[in-house]
Design a protein around this motif. Structure first.
Motif, PDB file in Angstrom:
ATOM      1  N   TYR A   1      20.394  76.198 111.760  1.00 13.94           N
ATOM      2  CA  TYR A   1      19.514  75.520 112.707  1.00 13.94           C
ATOM      3  C   TYR A   1      19.647  76.192 114.072  1.00 13.94           C
ATOM      4  O   TYR A   1      20.744  76.306 114.616  1.00 13.94           O
ATOM      5  N   ILE A   2      18.511  76.630 114.625  1.00 14.37           N
ATOM      6  CA  ILE A   2      18.501  77.355 115.898  1.00 14.37           C
ATOM      7  C   ILE A   2      18.095  76.455 117.061  1.00 14.37           C
ATOM      8  O   ILE A   2      18.683  76.521 118.144  1.00 14.37           O
ATOM      9  N   GLY A   3      17.082  75.613 116.866  1.00 12.64           N
ATOM     10  CA  GLY A   3      16.638  74.759 117.961  1.00 12.64           C
ATOM     11  C   GLY A   3      15.328  74.073 117.625  1.00 12.64           C
ATOM     12  O   GLY A   3      14.812  74.187 116.513  1.00 12.64           O
ATOM     13  N   THR A   4      14.769  73.370 118.602  1.00 11.38           N
ATOM     14  CA  THR A   4      13.560  72.573 118.389  1.00 11.38           C
ATOM     15  C   THR A   4      12.607  72.707 119.574  1.00 11.38           C
ATOM     16  O   THR A   4      13.040  72.597 120.733  1.00 11.38           O
ATOM     17  N   LEU A   5      11.331  72.926 119.275  1.00 12.78           N
ATOM     18  CA  LEU A   5      10.273  72.854 120.274  1.00 12.78           C
ATOM     19  C   LEU A   5       9.546  71.530 120.109  1.00 12.78           C
ATOM     20  O   LEU A   5       9.132  71.175 118.998  1.00 12.78           O
ATOM     21  N   ASP A   6       9.398  70.798 121.204  1.00 13.40           N
ATOM     22  CA  ASP A   6       8.651  69.542 121.204  1.00 13.40           C
ATOM     23  C   ASP A   6       7.177  69.877 121.438  1.00 13.40           C
ATOM     24  O   ASP A   6       6.775  70.251 122.533  1.00 13.40           O
TER      25      ASP A   6
END
Length: 279
Positions: free
Chosen positions: A120-125
């Motif tokens: 898991y690298i990250g999240t864009l909203d």
């Protein structure tokens, strides 16, 4: 009488002898004057004087240098979209993030030939107006970080269960079953193209790709159309591995290849994302 016009492009890697690559470059790298000024400061940018489908003169800009590179070249297309360049800037109150714990309901992709798991690298909203075009609420970015590969196509029809849709060549064994967690850094979108923040690693470029090697604009394997650039995520010494007490992984920071970038492209109709570490 044909009236000439000025067009700008971020980057410089256009090869007119290769028609399809030229179309992909023009379609992906068109920028407005603000984006042009940013690109010429951080790398290079192009200024085209065009009449119809003819490039009358093409200039390469780097900082204050302006070099005439082409004259009287027939272009494969007459018009293309100008993309808005913007930044993801580090901000503790930002709604986007790199690192942090895996979202509760997110299922990581699997593959029978995989010898180390997706990370898991990250999240864009994607409620953010800049990312509304992605057409899902949240884009959870995952990638087989410790498994060398030539790029991954993922289907986000179910945003909580992205799946591999293409045959993937994996090249080496690595850290089987080890799930890395990185320290969380939040980001906000901004139209202010701060060159210093970008160069210092405090901001990520979005809207138009900035390449350090040969450009590769992927085509969606379902629609066969060029995919739209989301952003690139830089290797970052400030984003650290927080669960590596037994030294399972040799890197203690978020690193892509040799301190490179993870390039992200997307097709909002087919919901296919392409992720690739630029060498």
């Amino acid at each position: 009488m044909t009236i000439s016009k000025i067009r700008y492009l971020g980057g410089w890697e256009v090869y007119f002898e290769k028609k399809e690559l030229t179309i992909d470059f023009l379609s992906t790298h068109g920028v407005d004057l603000i984006g042009f000024k940013f690109f010429k400061e951080v790398q290079s940018a192009l200024e085209f004087e065009i009449e119809g489908k003819k490039l009358i003169k093409g200039y390469k800009h780097r900082k204050d240098e302006r070099e005439l590179k082409w004259e009287n070249i027939e272009l494969p297309i007459e018009d293309w979209e100008d993309h808005k360049v913007f930044l993801l800037e580090k901000d503790p109150n930002g709604i986007h993030r790199v690192g942090g714990s895996i979202p509760k309901d997110l299922q990581l992709p699997t593959h029978p030939d995989l010898t180390s798991p997706f990370q898991y690298i990250g999240t864009l909203d994607c409620t953010d107006p800049y990312f509304k075009w992605i057409n899902i609420d949240k884009l959870h970015i995952v990638f087989p970080l410790y498994e060398p590969n030539a790029g991954i196509y993922l289907d986000y029809s179910n945003p909580l269960n992205p799946t591999i849709i293409e045959t993937v060549d994996f090249f080496a064994e690595s850290y089987k079953d080890f799930q890395v967690e990185y320290s969380q850094v939040n980001f906000k979108t901004t139209p202010v193209l701060d060159v210093n923040k970008y160069k210092k690693g405090d901001a990520l470029v979005c809207g138009v790709p900035l390449w350090y090697q040969f450009p590769h604009v992927p085509k969606c394997p379902i629609s066969n159309s060029p995919m739209r650039f989301i952003c690139s995520i830089k290797s970052d010494k400030q984003i650290r591995v927080v669960n590596n007490e037994d030294a399972t992984v040799t890197d203690n920071i978020l690193i892509f290849g040799d301190m490179s970038h993870l390039m992200l492209f997307y097709n909002p109709v087919t919901k296919i994302m392409f992720a690739n570490i630029e060498p």
